[in-house]
Scaffold this active site. Structure first.
Site, PDB file in Angstrom:
ATOM      1  CG  ASP A   1      -0.421  -0.287   7.904  1.00  0.00           C
ATOM      2  OD1 ASP A   1      -1.431   0.575   7.996  1.00  0.00           O
ATOM      3  OD2 ASP A   1       0.721  -0.013   7.825  1.00  0.00           O
TER       4      ASP A   1
ATOM      5  CE  LYS B   1       0.992   1.328   4.376  1.00  0.00           C
ATOM      6  NZ  LYS B   1       1.718   2.366   4.763  1.00  0.00           N
TER       7      LYS B   1
HETATM    8  O1  C5P Z   1       0.324  -1.715  14.166  1.00  0.00           O
HETATM    9  P1  C5P Z   1       1.741  -1.941  13.833  1.00  0.00           P
HETATM   10  O2  C5P Z   1       2.288  -3.248  14.602  1.00  0.00           O
HETATM   11  O3  C5P Z   1       2.104  -2.030  12.445  1.00  0.00           O
HETATM   12  O4  C5P Z   1       2.446  -0.399  14.381  1.00  0.00           O
HETATM   13  C1  C5P Z   1       3.898  -0.652  14.566  1.00  0.00           C
HETATM   14  C2  C5P Z   1       4.313   0.714  15.354  1.00  0.00           C
HETATM   15  O5  C5P Z   1       4.058   1.645  14.655  1.00  0.00           O
HETATM   16  C3  C5P Z   1       3.538   0.773  16.476  1.00  0.00           C
HETATM   17  O6  C5P Z   1       4.174  -0.094  17.658  1.00  0.00           O
HETATM   18  C4  C5P Z   1       3.844   2.196  17.009  1.00  0.00           C
HETATM   19  O7  C5P Z   1       4.874   2.533  17.257  1.00  0.00           O
HETATM   20  C5  C5P Z   1       3.707   2.849  15.409  1.00  0.00           C
HETATM   21  N1  C5P Z   1       2.395   3.241  15.147  1.00  0.00           N
HETATM   22  C6  C5P Z   1       1.706   4.229  15.711  1.00  0.00           C
HETATM   23  N2  C5P Z   1       0.479   4.705  15.494  1.00  0.00           N
HETATM   24  C7  C5P Z   1      -0.291   3.909  14.674  1.00  0.00           C
HETATM   25  C8  C5P Z   1       0.224   2.996  13.942  1.00  0.00           C
HETATM   26  C9  C5P Z   1       1.449   2.408  14.156  1.00  0.00           C
HETATM   27  O8  C5P Z   1       2.222   4.964  16.641  1.00  0.00           O
HETATM   28  N3  C5P Z   1      -1.627   4.454  14.022  1.00  0.00           N
END
Ligand code: C5P
Length: 318
Positions: A157, A26
């Protein structure tokens, strides 16, 4: 009863069954980041756009209840820097799906074939998780109902990698509102970096840049949605944005020159994809090769791709 000499001890054992699924990368056409929440995530308002750059996951049933993974590139060469334990999102997807589906004893081997850059800001790990969910559900014959819930637990995501197309994402990115089909494909030149960036590190850099000012409640500019749904490429080019860009350029200053090189070569716009370091250039199809050549010459650019979007979400292959 014993079989004839030389016969296999298990002549009627079925061959291991395999199922392959694909899921797309994406680009965030707009990524607006609000305040840091108590759970460590940031409130987002984003426009997701899936592109035709897929990872493949082949799930093969194995006896013994283990969930294992191997990760190779498009040429079958193992990809360094991808965890092979429960830190791997595809492994976690299989483990959590079998719990949610009431089949905790099922074993599976996942062979991930990566085209999406690792730690590149294109949600490659999330695509692997989405493809693993679709492949394992088919392999195990389980209900598809838990998929969306498990996807949201796995990562911000992952729900979008399941649905694909174009969608507005809110919350931490997991609440989706699907946008109507874009009538004309959009063309993108992607500049891939040799080494990735950690998503948490990029968000932390943004928090540091912002200091006490955590940003207002994020909202999507609805003109961008209109431009997308009507394929107004010129307007779209002027409306792309990414609140993480300043943080990414702070961590990788050379990317600013690559952005400038792509724009000078005729891209309608260039932006950091998600948390970077991949750069995405919106181009007219006939300019793609020129833009690709210009950005390929920039230091730090390891590979260049021409892709189109929107692309469908995770699905079985074949
Ligand atoms: O959700 P995911 O595991 O992909 O997110 C990875 C990291 O990215 C999270 O631990 C956080 O530090 C950051 N993140 C964030 N806010 C979001 C998505 C991701 O701070 N909305």
């Amino acid at each position: 009863m014993s079989g004839p000499p030389g016969a296999s001890t298990a002549p009627f054992a079925p061959a291991a069954r395999s199922v392959t699924a694909r899921a797309p990368a994406k680009i965030n056409l707009s990524l607006r980041v609000g305040a840091l929440r108590p759970d460590g995530y940031h409130t987002l308002a984003t426009v997701f756009h899936a592109v035709h750059l897929d990872d493949l996951v082949t799930a093969t049933a194995v006896a013994g209840g283990e969930v294992t993974v191997e990760v190779a590139d498009e040429h079958g060469v193992p990809v360094p820097g991808v965890p092979l334990d429960e830190a791997n999102l595809a492994v976690r997807a299989a483990l959590w799906l079998r719990e949610a589906s009431g089949v905790p004893e099922r074993g599976v081997h996942l062979a991930v074939r990566k085209s999406i850059p690792v730690a590149g800001g294109m949600a490659g790990g999330s695509a692997d998780a989405a493809a693993a969910l679709v492949a394992c559900a088919e392999l195990w014959g389980t209900d598809l109902d838990p998929l969306a819930r498990v996807a949201a637990m796995l990562g911000s995501d992952v729900p979008f990698a399941l649905t694909g197309g174009c969608a507005i994402g809110t919350g931490r990115g997991e609440h989706l509102e699907t946008l109507s089909a874009v009538p004309v494909p959009l063309h993108w030149v992607l500049a891939l970096a040799g080494t990735g960036l950690s998503t948490p590190a990029v968000y932390a850099a943004l928090d540091e840049l912002r200091g006490a000012d955590q940003g207002a409640e994020p909202r999507i500019d609805l003109r961008l949605v209109t431009a997308l749904e009507r394929s107004l490429v010129g307007a779209l080019g002027m409306l792309l944005d990414n609140d993480l860009e300043a943080a990414v350029l702070g961590l990788r200053p050379a990317l600013a020159d690559t952005l400038a090189a792509g724009r000078q070569a005729g891209a309608r716009a260039g932006l950091v994809s998600g948390s970077g370091p991949t750069l995405a250039f919106l181009v007219d199809a006939h300019r793609a090769a020129t833009v690709a050549r210009a950005v390929a010459r920039q230091p730090g650019v390891a590979d260049v791709r021409h892709v189109t979007g929107p692309a469908p979400g995770a699905a079985l292959v074949g």
